[in-house]
Design a protein around this motif. Structure first.
Motif, mmCIF file in Angstrom:
data_model
loop_
_atom_site.group_PDB
_atom_site.id
_atom_site.type_symbol
_atom_site.label_atom_id
_atom_site.label_comp_id
_atom_site.label_asym_id
_atom_site.label_seq_id
_atom_site.Cartn_x
_atom_site.Cartn_y
_atom_site.Cartn_z
ATOM 1 N N LYS A 5 0.857 -1.185 0.000
ATOM 2 C CA LYS A 5 0.000 0.000 0.000
ATOM 3 C C LYS A 5 0.896 1.238 0.000
ATOM 4 O O LYS A 5 1.815 1.353 0.802
ATOM 5 N N TRP A 6 0.640 2.166 -0.923
ATOM 6 C CA TRP A 6 1.435 3.381 -1.029
ATOM 7 C C TRP A 6 0.878 4.435 -0.086
ATOM 8 O O TRP A 6 -0.317 4.726 -0.070
ATOM 9 N N ASP A 7 1.744 4.996 0.725
ATOM 10 C CA ASP A 7 1.352 6.037 1.675
ATOM 11 C C ASP A 7 2.097 7.327 1.305
ATOM 12 O O ASP A 7 3.310 7.429 1.524
ATOM 13 N N PRO A 8 1.408 8.308 0.721
ATOM 14 C CA PRO A 8 2.095 9.537 0.287
ATOM 15 C C PRO A 8 2.745 10.294 1.440
ATOM 16 O O PRO A 8 3.784 10.920 1.262
ATOM 17 N N LEU A 9 2.175 10.242 2.641
ATOM 18 C CA LEU A 9 2.761 10.948 3.775
ATOM 19 C C LEU A 9 4.124 10.355 4.132
ATOM 20 O O LEU A 9 5.086 11.091 4.372
ATOM 21 N N ASN A 10 4.232 9.036 4.136
ATOM 22 C CA ASN A 10 5.522 8.415 4.418
ATOM 23 C C ASN A 10 6.554 8.775 3.362
ATOM 24 O O ASN A 10 7.727 8.984 3.668
#
Length: 149
Positions: A5-10
């Motif tokens: 899962k891609w997390d833009p914040l990370n």
């Protein structure tokens, strides 16, 4: 095959840390350990409030002595001037990280256009917060002029 899962914040935090590391290494290599860092250019943060009776300005000035602060009002611009001395001394220690700002500052704040009672202005300084109160004078000179034919 697994799906991550891609997390833009990370990703943003990872990029920020990468930039911080690059700049830290660049700054460290551009000066020797014995050099003292120059004073930072900084400006205190302020809040400005207005009600029907007064304008209140709060400025954060931690670590500054009350005697080292000057306040002036010229027209509709309030100026706060002072200096925060560095906590390190030249030649006595090696600086490994310097995030706080030191040196001379000047902050100018345009106050809402109104008439101020200069004789009743007051200021206080507590726990690193400078508060300036500018009482408002009601404009009694505003009258309606009838049109005559």
């Amino acid at each position: 095959m697994s799906i991550d899962k891609w997390d833009p914040l990370n990703e943003f935090l990872r990029l920020r840390n990468l930039f911080n590391d690059v700049f830290d290494r660049t700054l460290q290599s551009s000066r020797s350990d014995q050099e003292t860092l120059p004073a930072h250019i900084w400006s205190p943060v302020v809040d400005v409030y207005k009600n029907k009776n007064e304008i209140v300005i709060n400025a954060e000035l931690p670590g500054i002595k009350e005697d080292d602060i000057q306040i002036t009002l010229k027209g509709d611009v309030l100026s706060i001037y002072g200096e925060r001395p560095a906590s390190y001394r030249n030649g006595e220690m090696t600086v490994h990280r310097l995030e706080r700002s030191y040196g001379v500052f000047q902050r100018e704040v345009k106050i809402p256009s109104t008439h101020v009672d200069v004789d009743a202005m007051r200021s206080s300084y507590q726990e690193g917060v400078l508060q300036i109160v500018l009482p408002i004078i009601e404009d009694h000179f505003s009258i309606q002029i009838p049109i005559k034919s």
